[in-house]
Design a protein around this motif. Structure first.
Motif, mmCIF file in Angstrom:
data_model
loop_
_atom_site.group_PDB
_atom_site.id
_atom_site.type_symbol
_atom_site.label_atom_id
_atom_site.label_comp_id
_atom_site.label_asym_id
_atom_site.label_seq_id
_atom_site.Cartn_x
_atom_site.Cartn_y
_atom_site.Cartn_z
ATOM 1 N N GLY A 1 3.179 -2.953 -45.886
ATOM 2 C CA GLY A 1 4.727 -2.809 -44.979
ATOM 3 C C GLY A 1 4.171 -1.551 -43.628
ATOM 4 N N ILE A 2 2.948 -2.290 -42.792
ATOM 5 C CA ILE A 2 3.003 -1.980 -41.907
ATOM 6 C C ILE A 2 3.691 -2.100 -40.302
ATOM 7 C CG2 ILE A 2 0.438 -0.854 -40.693
ATOM 8 C CD1 ILE A 2 0.733 -0.026 -43.452
ATOM 9 N N PRO A 3 4.583 -0.769 -40.186
ATOM 10 C CA PRO A 3 4.897 -2.029 -39.242
ATOM 11 C C PRO A 3 4.273 -1.986 -37.437
ATOM 12 C CG PRO A 3 4.898 0.706 -39.463
ATOM 13 C CD PRO A 3 3.914 0.261 -40.019
ATOM 14 N N GLU A 4 4.993 -3.148 -37.108
ATOM 15 C CA GLU A 4 5.235 -3.776 -35.489
ATOM 16 C C GLU A 4 3.294 -3.244 -34.683
ATOM 17 O OE1 GLU A 4 7.093 -1.224 -32.698
ATOM 18 O OE2 GLU A 4 7.492 0.638 -34.949
ATOM 19 N N ASP B 1 -8.846 -4.443 -31.706
ATOM 20 C CA ASP B 1 -8.200 -3.320 -31.658
ATOM 21 C C ASP B 1 -6.760 -3.445 -32.976
ATOM 22 O OD1 ASP B 1 -10.447 -1.550 -31.247
ATOM 23 O OD2 ASP B 1 -8.683 -1.356 -29.776
ATOM 24 N N ILE B 2 -6.643 -2.730 -33.930
ATOM 25 C CA ILE B 2 -5.585 -3.311 -34.787
ATOM 26 C C ILE B 2 -4.439 -2.206 -34.529
ATOM 27 C CG2 ILE B 2 -5.050 -3.785 -36.873
ATOM 28 C CD1 ILE B 2 -6.937 -6.134 -36.015
ATOM 29 N N MET B 3 -3.296 -1.977 -34.082
ATOM 30 C CA MET B 3 -1.959 -1.747 -33.427
ATOM 31 C C MET B 3 -1.164 -1.494 -34.256
ATOM 32 S SD MET B 3 -3.924 -0.676 -30.565
ATOM 33 C CE MET B 3 -2.397 0.234 -29.788
ATOM 34 N N SER B 4 -0.028 -0.426 -34.409
ATOM 35 C CA SER B 4 1.141 0.202 -35.040
ATOM 36 C C SER B 4 1.664 0.682 -34.463
ATOM 37 C CB SER B 4 0.938 0.626 -36.071
ATOM 38 O OG SER B 4 1.854 0.487 -36.888
ATOM 39 N N GLY B 5 2.613 -0.274 -33.663
ATOM 40 C CA GLY B 5 3.274 0.956 -32.726
ATOM 41 C C GLY B 5 2.319 0.546 -31.640
ATOM 42 N N ARG B 6 1.677 1.818 -30.104
ATOM 43 C CA ARG B 6 1.502 2.492 -29.274
ATOM 44 C C ARG B 6 0.240 2.630 -29.703
ATOM 45 N NH1 ARG B 6 3.737 1.422 -24.039
ATOM 46 N NH2 ARG B 6 2.133 3.292 -23.480
ATOM 47 N N ASN C 1 -3.653 8.452 -28.678
ATOM 48 C CA ASN C 1 -3.935 7.671 -29.449
ATOM 49 C C ASN C 1 -3.564 6.003 -30.738
ATOM 50 O OD1 ASN C 1 -2.307 6.765 -26.689
ATOM 51 N ND2 ASN C 1 -4.170 6.397 -26.047
ATOM 52 N N ALA C 2 -4.009 7.930 -31.352
ATOM 53 C CA ALA C 2 -5.085 7.381 -32.626
ATOM 54 C C ALA C 2 -3.543 7.471 -33.746
ATOM 55 C CB ALA C 2 -6.323 7.342 -32.822
ATOM 56 N N SER C 3 -3.616 6.232 -34.918
ATOM 57 C CA SER C 3 -2.900 6.820 -35.989
ATOM 58 C C SER C 3 -3.748 5.995 -37.205
ATOM 59 C CB SER C 3 -1.671 6.221 -35.504
ATOM 60 O OG SER C 3 -0.773 6.846 -36.631
ATOM 61 N N SER C 4 -2.934 6.037 -38.382
ATOM 62 C CA SER C 4 -3.096 5.682 -39.192
ATOM 63 C C SER C 4 -2.498 4.981 -39.929
ATOM 64 C CB SER C 4 -3.625 7.182 -40.853
ATOM 65 O OG SER C 4 -2.936 7.745 -41.322
ATOM 66 N N LEU C 5 -2.613 4.268 -41.411
ATOM 67 C CA LEU C 5 -2.060 3.434 -41.901
ATOM 68 C C LEU C 5 -0.563 4.408 -42.938
ATOM 69 C CD1 LEU C 5 -3.658 0.760 -43.850
ATOM 70 C CD2 LEU C 5 -2.937 0.639 -41.492
ATOM 71 N N ALA C 6 -1.620 5.566 -42.938
ATOM 72 C CA ALA C 6 -0.229 6.803 -43.936
ATOM 73 C C ALA C 6 0.963 7.740 -42.813
ATOM 74 C CB ALA C 6 -1.585 7.414 -44.598
ATOM 75 N N LEU C 7 0.451 7.636 -41.365
ATOM 76 C CA LEU C 7 0.776 8.399 -40.891
ATOM 77 C C LEU C 7 2.597 6.942 -40.265
ATOM 78 C CD1 LEU C 7 -1.784 9.496 -38.617
ATOM 79 C CD2 LEU C 7 -0.130 11.067 -39.728
ATOM 80 N N PHE D 1 -1.061 -7.410 -28.205
ATOM 81 C CA PHE D 1 -0.444 -5.995 -27.540
ATOM 82 C C PHE D 1 -0.462 -5.999 -26.147
ATOM 83 C CE2 PHE D 1 -0.960 -1.559 -26.501
ATOM 84 C CZ PHE D 1 -0.029 -1.021 -26.726
ATOM 85 N N ARG D 2 0.820 -6.061 -25.966
ATOM 86 C CA ARG D 2 1.424 -5.934 -24.263
ATOM 87 C C ARG D 2 0.961 -7.117 -23.723
ATOM 88 N NH1 ARG D 2 3.105 -1.586 -23.207
ATOM 89 N NH2 ARG D 2 3.768 -2.108 -21.305
#
Length: 242
Positions: free
Chosen positions: A90-93, A101-106, A144-150, A192-193
Motif C-alpha cells: 500500500g505504499i503510494p506514488e 532510488d526508490i521514491m514515494s511522491g517526492r 527529501n527523505a521519508s519512510s514507508l511508515a510516514l 521519476f520526473r
C-alpha cells in the motif's frame, strides 16, 4: 533461501562479499542487519539508519547474461521488483529516481547498490544491497527523505518485507533473460520526473534546466536541454535538484 540475521555490521554488502570468498555460497543467501555502520549509496555516499527501524539487506545471486551491457538491466529488474512488492503493502506514488532510488511522491524511501563480479562466460555473481526506510520517523536535516511508515501511516514488520522482496526477486531473475526487454520498458515508464522540466547540477557545479528523455541500457541518463539537444550523463556526472 538462506537468511543470516545480524545485530550490527559495517556493511551487509561487504559481509556477503567476504562470505562468498570464504565458502561456496548458495544462491539467494540473504544477510540483514539491525544496525549498519558503514553503509554505502550509489554515489559512494554514506547511508546511516536509525537502529532497528529500517530494512538493511543484501542478497547473493548468480545471473547468466548474453552480454555485459545487461548489467544495468539487472539494476532495473531489482528496482522494479521492490516497487512491485511495495505496491502490495500500500505504499503510494512509487517511482524510480535514476539510477536506482526508490521514491514515494517526492521523497526517497530507499535505494539499491549492486556490486557485480563478471566471469569469462558472461555469468555474473552479484551482491544486491537494498536499504529501505521502514519505520523511522525522524529525518532531521534530510528534507527529501521519508519512510514507508510516514508515507502510508502504517508501521511494518521488516522481516515480512524482506522475505517478500527476496521471493519476488527470485521469481523475476528466473526469467531475466527472456524478459529483459519488458524490464527495460517498465523501468522507463516508472522513471521519476521523466518528461518534466527539472533542475540539474553538473560536476562543475553549474545548474541547468532539462527534461529526462531516456535512461540508456548502459545506465546513462539522457537529458533534453533548452536548445532541444540531448546530452548523456553517467551516474556521477549529474545530480537532480528537486
Amino acid at each position: 533461501m538462506r537468511l543470516i540475521k545480524l545485530d550490527a555490521i559495517g556493511s551487509t554488502n561487504d559481509y556477503l562479499k567476504d562470505l562468498a570468498k570464504a565458502e561456496n555460497l548458495s544462491e539467494f543467501t540473504i544477510v540483514t542487519a539491525e544496525t549498519q555502520t558503514a553503509g554505502r549509496g550509489q554515489r559512494g555516499a554514506t547511508w546511516i539508519v536509525e537502529p532497528g527501524k529500517n530494512l538493511t539487506m543484501s542478497v547473493f545471486v548468480k545471473v547468466q547474461m548474453s552480454e555485459t551491457t545487461q548489467l544495468f538491466a539487472l539494476n532495473a529488474a531489482v528496482a522494479l521488483t521492490i516497487l512491485e512488492v511495495l505496491k502490495t503493502f500500500g505504499i503510494p506514488e512509487l517511482s524510480l529516481k535514476w539510477p536506482n532510488d526508490i521514491m514515494s511522491g517526492r521523497t526517497k524511501v530507499g535505494g539499491i547498490l549492486i556490486e557485480n563480479s563478471v566471469k569469462t562466460d558472461n555469468s555474473v555473481a552479484s551482491v544486491i544491497g537494498i536499504g529501505l526506510n521502514v519505520n523511522q520517523t525522524d529525518f532531521e536535516g534530510l528534507p527529501n527523505a521519508s519512510s514507508l511508515a510516514l508515507v502510508s501511516g502504517v508501521f511494518f514488520e521488516k522481516d515480512e518485507i524482506c522475505i517478500h522482496i527476496a521471493s519476488a526477486l527470485e521469481k523475476r531473475l528466473e526469467v531475466f533473460e527472456k524478459t529483459s526487454q519488458k524490464i527495460w520498458s517498465d523501468y522507463q515508464q516508472n522513471l521519476f520526473r521523466k518528461g518534466k522540466p527539472t533542475l540539474f547540477q553538473d560536476l562543475s557545479g553549474d545548474k541547468f534546466m532539462g527534461i529526462i528523455a531516456n535512461a540508456t541500457k548502459e545506465g546513462l541518463l539522457e537529458i533534453k536541454l533548452g536548445d532541444d539537444s540531448i546530452k548523456s550523463f553517467g551516474i556521477k556526472e549529474v545530480t537532480m535538484l528537486y
